[in-house]
Every structure is written in structure tokens, then in C-alpha cells.
Design a protein around this motif. Sequence first.
Motif, short mmCIF file in Angstrom:
data_model
loop_
_atom_site.label_atom_id
_atom_site.label_comp_id
_atom_site.label_asym_id
_atom_site.label_seq_id
_atom_site.Cartn_x
_atom_site.Cartn_y
_atom_site.Cartn_z
N GLN A 108 0.80 -1.23 0.00
CA GLN A 108 0.00 0.00 0.00
C GLN A 108 0.83 1.28 0.00
O GLN A 108 0.36 2.31 -0.46
N ASN A 109 2.04 1.24 0.53
CA ASN A 109 2.87 2.45 0.60
C ASN A 109 3.75 2.59 -0.63
O ASN A 109 3.95 1.65 -1.41
N VAL A 110 4.30 3.79 -0.80
CA VAL A 110 5.18 4.09 -1.93
C VAL A 110 6.40 4.84 -1.41
O VAL A 110 6.27 5.75 -0.59
N ASN A 111 7.58 4.45 -1.88
CA ASN A 111 8.82 5.20 -1.64
C ASN A 111 9.70 5.01 -2.87
O ASN A 111 10.52 4.11 -2.93
N GLN A 112 9.47 5.85 -3.85
CA GLN A 112 10.11 5.67 -5.16
C GLN A 112 11.02 6.85 -5.47
O GLN A 112 10.66 8.01 -5.26
N HIS A 113 12.20 6.53 -5.97
CA HIS A 113 13.17 7.53 -6.41
C HIS A 113 13.37 7.38 -7.92
O HIS A 113 13.51 6.26 -8.42
N GLU A 114 13.40 8.50 -8.59
CA GLU A 114 13.74 8.52 -10.01
C GLU A 114 14.76 9.62 -10.25
O GLU A 114 14.66 10.71 -9.67
N GLY A 115 15.73 9.33 -11.07
CA GLY A 115 16.76 10.33 -11.30
C GLY A 115 17.47 10.12 -12.62
O GLY A 115 17.34 9.08 -13.28
N GLY A 116 18.20 11.12 -12.98
CA GLY A 116 18.99 11.05 -14.21
C GLY A 116 20.07 12.12 -14.18
O GLY A 116 19.99 13.09 -13.43
N ALA A 117 21.09 11.91 -14.99
CA ALA A 117 22.19 12.87 -15.07
C ALA A 117 22.68 12.91 -16.51
O ALA A 117 22.54 11.95 -17.27
N LEU A 118 23.23 14.06 -16.87
CA LEU A 118 23.77 14.25 -18.21
C LEU A 118 25.06 15.04 -18.11
O LEU A 118 25.07 16.17 -17.61
N ASN A 119 26.14 14.44 -18.58
CA ASN A 119 27.44 15.11 -18.65
C ASN A 119 27.82 15.26 -20.12
O ASN A 119 27.74 14.29 -20.88
N GLY A 120 28.22 16.44 -20.47
CA GLY A 120 28.64 16.69 -21.85
C GLY A 120 29.83 17.62 -21.90
O GLY A 120 29.99 18.49 -21.02
N ASN A 121 30.68 17.45 -22.90
CA ASN A 121 31.87 18.27 -23.01
C ASN A 121 32.29 18.39 -24.46
O ASN A 121 32.24 17.42 -25.22
N LEU A 122 32.69 19.60 -24.86
CA LEU A 122 33.24 19.85 -26.18
C LEU A 122 34.57 20.56 -26.01
O LEU A 122 34.65 21.58 -25.32
N ARG A 123 35.62 20.03 -26.64
CA ARG A 123 36.96 20.60 -26.52
C ARG A 123 37.56 20.77 -27.92
O ARG A 123 37.45 19.88 -28.77
N LEU A 124 38.19 21.93 -28.12
CA LEU A 124 38.90 22.23 -29.36
C LEU A 124 40.35 22.54 -29.04
O LEU A 124 40.64 23.28 -28.11
N ASP A 125 41.26 21.95 -29.82
CA ASP A 125 42.70 22.21 -29.68
C ASP A 125 43.23 22.68 -31.03
O ASP A 125 43.03 22.01 -32.06
N TYR A 126 43.94 23.83 -30.99
CA TYR A 126 44.49 24.38 -32.23
C TYR A 126 45.97 24.68 -32.03
O TYR A 126 46.37 25.37 -31.08
N LYS A 127 46.80 24.15 -32.91
CA LYS A 127 48.24 24.37 -32.85
C LYS A 127 48.59 25.63 -33.64
O LYS A 127 48.64 25.61 -34.87
N LEU A 128 48.84 26.73 -32.92
CA LEU A 128 49.28 27.94 -33.59
C LEU A 128 50.67 27.76 -34.17
O LEU A 128 50.97 28.19 -35.28
#
Length: 452
Positions: free
Chosen positions: A172-192
Amino acid sequence: TKVNFGYNAGQSRSINRIKWLSGPEYYTLLYEMYFNEGRSPFDAERLAGSRDINTNWFELTNRVANFQNADFDISGGNENTTFRFSASYLQQQAIQLGNDYNRVNLNLRVDHKLSKRLSATINFAPSFLTKNGLNAYSSVPIAPNVPVFNADGSYYAFSNLGVPNPIAILNQNVNQHEGGALNGNLRLDYKLLDNLTISTSIGTNSSVNKQNVFFSPRNATGSPSNGRAIIYDRQDFSWISFTQVNYVPKFKNQLHKLDIVGGFEARHQSAKLLTGQGTGFTYYRLNELSNAATRNAASSININRTTSFYGQAGYSFADKYFVTLSSRLDAASVFGASVNSTVNSAIGGGWVLSKESFFPKWKAITSARIRASYGTTGNSRIGSYEARGLYTFNNEGYNGNASSALRSAPNPNLGWERSYKTNLGLDITLAKRFTITLDVYQNIVDDAISSI
């Protein structure tokens, strides 16, 4: 292209179980106790309860728990582009019923050369989870001669045991967890130039965690309030960006080595929190907070921002002598406007004694190095608004108007906590297998931050 797949599964069960009395055994023990206390056979039989009911509460609230875990990854590419994608899935049950955990992780990385001097890297990693965490009071001993159900099929209420019916809680009872995560990364390297590289990166990290709790009015956990619901919703978001220049000059005399780094960094962090609670539900199946007769809620938001300029230079000679200089300017939004920035610097050096001609040629000691450093660091972990005046608002003020009261006074002079650190160290390697490290250090904290 390479493909890998893995899968494993198993079971877990409780060990060293307590041997509980059966219903008839429990009845006999209680009957003898009451009878030996001087009660009549009729009273002893009445107080001991049923002699026929035999309920194994441990077996009803526990199980043989299963788990399974699957992993998959694929990688490949060519001289200009490489990629790797991985995925994993975990399903795990706890031994106690009403408790389980599910998680999915995904990860994608792509490296691509846009030209001879420009390259890019992308990372993308989402994850999802669900969890149930009911408390069925499995650690509380419950008399084995009381039933799970009444004669009409409803759950039996333990009026004199001080705990709710655990089977009613599980259903009869409820104890529910819901979750999510998002990691994102963009990297640029330029040799002058061949020895001069500029890099820039931006990354984000976001997460959502929601919890839904409901104590049903049909059992003892929620019946005093005719049902009780609690919600918890937290959202975190942050991003960080930096632009950095790296210069590594080449010397004709290869005994000299120099590495110089300088850059700018910006960071943003925010956290939003919503909590709510309600009681009094006219229909137990509609357990949303909007259906509660009495409701209250609260929300908050915290935002922090920091910016930094930094630089570092490392020099070595003959791979025996090392010197490093570093400095950075940090500014944080958590402090007062006039004291929100600070400069921290450090200097360090090392000397590889074992490479000197005077060092004894002992087989036992294959490497020896001494090092020393001195510098300052800053601490800004004080909370988001400690330097500002915080107020508490009340909708029931004078003459029905909203009012506010000062909760904490502003402190415009609240600034960075600074630590002055000195360190002396010795590293010794024995027979190329064992390393002994000795350190002597001192840490002096100035302008220490504390709550009063």
C-alpha cells in the motif's frame, strides 16, 4: 572496429538467520509465562493469543534477491576520427521486499581531426536510475501467532505491537526515487605553432532527482493523518568553460625543459529544490499532492559563479632539478562585492639526488628525491548567500500585509579564507619495487570562515 559484451547475474540471500519461534511455540511460551506469574489458565490462554496461527514474517518480507549486469562497448575509427560508445545496465534486488535498484549508463566519445592543426573532442554521457526503498520493519520482531489478514480480507492491524503490518506497507505504501544525469563536453585544440597550442572547452553537468513517498491511510503509517504524501524534487545544473594556452619551447641544449600554461576559467553552479507535503486523502489511489486536504510546500534556489585567471611555469634541468611557479586570480559571487577576489601563488622545487655523481651506488636504493614547496590556497565553500542579508517573509503581517524579518545580517567584508602551506618531502625507491615517502608540512589558516 572492436566490440565487447559482458553479462553476469547472481543471487543473494540472508545468512546466519535467527531461528524464530513458530506460532504454536510462541503461544506455549507465553501461556507458560502468564501461568507462572499466577494468572488463571483462562487469562493465560487469552493473553497468549492464538495457538493455531503460524505466520513466518521473515519469509513474507524477504526473498532470494536477483541481480544482473550487462555491459556493451564498441570502438573504432581511422586516422582522422576515432569513437567509442559504451552502455551498461544494472538491475539489483535487495533481500528485503520493496527494495530494488535499476541503472542505465551511456557514454559516447568522438575524437576528430578537422585539419592538421585543429582537432575536436566530444563527450556525451547520460545516465538514468530508479529505486524503491520501502521500510517494512523487517528488523522488528513480530509475534508469529498473529495473522496477516482479517477474515474479510483486509490487513490485520497490530493494535498492541507498536508497529504497522509489514505486508500492508509493501502493498500500500510508496517510496520511489527517479533520477537522471547528463554530462557533456566539447573541446577544441588548435596548434598555432609546433610548440604553441591553444585549447578551449565547455562542459555541462546536470542532474534531476525526484522522490515520491506515500503513507497509505489504510495502514498504521498513514491512518492517523488519513494518508500522507511527501515529494522531493532537486535539479542541479553547472557548466564550466576554459581557454588555455600551452607553450613548450625547444632549446638547442636538450638539458633544459620549459612548460608554460596560462588561461581563463569560468564556472556556474545552480541548484533548485522543491519539497511538498500533504495529508488527508479522500481516495487512497489518488495520492498526488493536489488531492490532499492540507498541503504545504517550499522551494529554494542557490546560484554560485566563479571566474579565474591562472598561469604556471615549470622548468627542469637534466631531469635532476625542477622548479615550478604558479599563480591564479579567483573571484567568487558568494562574497561581498569589495572582497570577492583573491590571488594565490605557489613555488615548488625538486632535486633528484640519485642522479648526482656523488650519490652512493647502492643496489638497495634505486632512486632518491627531495622536494619543497610553499604557497597559498583559498576557500570559498561557505554557501551561496552568507555575505548577504537574508530575510524571512511572512504573508500574515500587520493589517494582513506581507512582512519580512532579518534572519542573518549582511557581512560585506566576508572574504576568502586563505591557507599558507609549507611542505618538505623525501621520496626513496628501494629495489625498484618499494617506495618510501616522508613529508613534513605546515598549514596556517588566515581569515578562517566559521558559522556563529
